[in-house]
Every structure is written in C-alpha cells, then in structure tokens.
Design a protein around this motif. Sequence first.
Motif, short mmCIF file in Angstrom:
data_model
loop_
_atom_site.label_atom_id
_atom_site.label_comp_id
_atom_site.label_asym_id
_atom_site.label_seq_id
_atom_site.Cartn_x
_atom_site.Cartn_y
_atom_site.Cartn_z
N ARG A 136 0.80 -1.26 0.04
CA ARG A 136 0.11 -0.11 -0.14
C ARG A 136 0.94 1.09 0.08
NH1 ARG A 136 -2.82 -3.02 4.11
NH2 ARG A 136 -4.75 -4.06 3.08
N ASP A 186 0.44 5.05 1.03
CA ASP A 186 -0.49 6.05 1.48
C ASP A 186 -1.81 5.23 2.15
OD1 ASP A 186 1.33 8.17 2.36
OD2 ASP A 186 0.59 9.40 0.49
N GLY A 187 -1.87 4.07 2.33
CA GLY A 187 -3.04 3.37 2.49
C GLY A 187 -3.93 2.89 1.38
N SER A 238 3.72 0.57 2.72
CA SER A 238 3.76 -0.55 3.69
C SER A 238 3.59 -1.84 3.11
CB SER A 238 2.82 -0.18 4.76
OG SER A 238 1.32 -0.13 4.13
N LYS A 273 5.85 9.56 0.42
CA LYS A 273 4.64 8.98 1.04
C LYS A 273 4.95 7.76 1.98
CE LYS A 273 2.07 10.07 -3.03
NZ LYS A 273 1.18 9.92 -4.16
N ARG A 274 3.80 7.18 2.68
CA ARG A 274 4.08 5.94 3.58
C ARG A 274 3.92 4.75 2.70
NH1 ARG A 274 0.04 3.88 7.96
NH2 ARG A 274 1.37 1.92 8.79
N GLU A 293 -4.18 0.42 -1.99
CA GLU A 293 -3.63 -0.85 -2.34
C GLU A 293 -2.90 -0.51 -3.79
OE1 GLU A 293 -5.14 -5.12 -3.60
OE2 GLU A 293 -5.53 -4.51 -1.55
#
Length: 52
Positions: A10, A12-13, A40, A37-38, A15
């Motif tokens: 993902r 920024d959250g 993960s 951006k994040r 997918e």
Amino acid sequence: MARNYEYIIRVDGLEVWRGKHPPKGKLLELKKKNPAKRVSIAWESDDDIVIV
C-alpha cells in the motif's frame, strides 16, 4: 491444513500491488518512486490480516 496468503503493498493506505509470491524488489521500487509517502506491506490470509 495450508493457509492461503497474499502479499499486499500500500502507498498512503491505497493498495497498489497484490500477489501470492513475495514482491522481490517491488517494495523498494515503490519507496523510491514515492519518497514522501508511506509505503507499507501486509500479508493477508484466510484467517486474519497482519500489518508490519
């Protein structure tokens, strides 16, 4: 009994990638393309979701 896992990446959250095989290099590639951006990775199974 074998569990059915999928890898999820993902940004920024949201997918952006999903697959049954480890995302070799894909995580680092997305981190380089999205430095602010994040990014993960998570593993989803039939039973639960684990986020690292």
